[in-house]
Design a protein around this motif. Structure first.
Motif, mmCIF file in Angstrom:
data_model
loop_
_atom_site.group_PDB
_atom_site.id
_atom_site.type_symbol
_atom_site.label_atom_id
_atom_site.label_comp_id
_atom_site.label_asym_id
_atom_site.label_seq_id
_atom_site.Cartn_x
_atom_site.Cartn_y
_atom_site.Cartn_z
ATOM 1 N N GLU A 46 45.913 -38.590 59.730
ATOM 2 C CA GLU A 46 44.519 -38.496 59.306
ATOM 3 C C GLU A 46 44.321 -37.870 57.929
ATOM 4 O O GLU A 46 45.176 -37.197 57.406
ATOM 5 C CB GLU A 46 43.726 -37.640 60.298
ATOM 6 C CG GLU A 46 43.393 -38.331 61.573
ATOM 7 C CD GLU A 46 42.344 -37.574 62.354
ATOM 8 O OE1 GLU A 46 41.491 -38.254 62.929
ATOM 9 O OE2 GLU A 46 42.378 -36.332 62.401
ATOM 10 N N GLY A 47 43.114 -38.093 57.418
ATOM 11 C CA GLY A 47 42.667 -37.457 56.194
ATOM 12 C C GLY A 47 42.985 -38.277 54.956
ATOM 13 O O GLY A 47 43.691 -39.281 55.018
ATOM 14 N N PRO A 48 42.465 -37.832 53.823
ATOM 15 C CA PRO A 48 42.676 -38.584 52.584
ATOM 16 C C PRO A 48 44.153 -38.759 52.225
ATOM 17 O O PRO A 48 44.531 -39.778 51.677
ATOM 18 C CB PRO A 48 41.964 -37.743 51.519
ATOM 19 C CG PRO A 48 41.028 -36.866 52.263
ATOM 20 C CD PRO A 48 41.611 -36.666 53.627
ATOM 21 N N GLY A 49 44.990 -37.802 52.561
ATOM 22 C CA GLY A 49 46.411 -37.893 52.252
ATOM 23 C C GLY A 49 47.271 -38.354 53.411
ATOM 24 O O GLY A 49 48.495 -38.445 53.285
ATOM 25 N N GLY A 50 46.659 -38.659 54.551
ATOM 26 C CA GLY A 50 47.417 -39.077 55.726
ATOM 27 C C GLY A 50 47.845 -40.530 55.642
ATOM 28 O O GLY A 50 47.395 -41.284 54.770
#
Length: 181
Positions: A46-50
């Motif tokens: 998850e998340g912008p860097g996931g």
């Protein structure tokens, strides 16, 4: 300021009971380990860097902008937006903003900061979640990845890297990954 999660999802993507069933464990077997593995896998995805570049379950995120105009948010699948102007240490709610989603993700159209103190900036809080129809694939991905990590938890792997995804998991990541055009 990069995107920051300000409200976590209400629960896990996959429950310990579902993981136990998937891995054919008896109730109580490895529950703490399975919960830790599930949390680790979800944070990896998850998340912008996931690996997915998006979130799975509903959660709130925050970004700050010093410029007016059209701004892209770090995450897609936005369902709700609130806006605050930050002047010094004070954050004041502001009506609006205009926002939307398109093929490139979510955006906000921020008004001018000219009527505010020098150094004022915008704070955008937003709710986002994977569309409901994609949740079964995301849950299966988490189960497959937890299963692979559970099998390799001691780090002894013959013929493969412990970081490799099982084939089905790699295909699901490609299917669910958010890509900006």
């Amino acid at each position: 300021m990069p995107a920051v999660r300000i409200e976590a999802p209400a629960g896990p993507v996959v429950s310990v009971a579902e993981l136990r069933e998937h891995l054919r464990y008896e109730p109580g077997d490895n529950d703490a380990t399975l919960a830790a593995l599930e949390a680790s896998v979800v944070s990896e995805l998850e998340g912008p860097g996931g690996a997915l570049g998006r979130v799975i379950l509903p959660q709130r995120w925050r970004e700050e902008f010093a410029e007016a105009g059209l701004q892209r948010l770090a995450l897609p699948d936005v369902t709700e937006v609130s806006l605050h102007v930050i002047e010094g240490a004070t954050a004041t709610p502001v009506a609006g903003p205009a926002w939307g989603r398109d093929a490139r993700g979510a955006w906000v159209d921020l008004p001018s900061l000219a009527s505010y103190q020098p150094g004022a900036r915008w704070r955008v809080d937003y709710l986002c979640a994977l569309p409901e129809e994609r949740l079964p694939a995301a849950r299966l991905l988490v189960k497959l990845r937890v299963g692979a990590l559970d099998m390799q938890r001691e780090g002894v792997v013959i013929g493969a890297s412990p970081l490799e995804m099982p084939g089905g998991a790699s295909a699901l990541i490609r299917q669910l990954r958010w890509g900006r055009l």
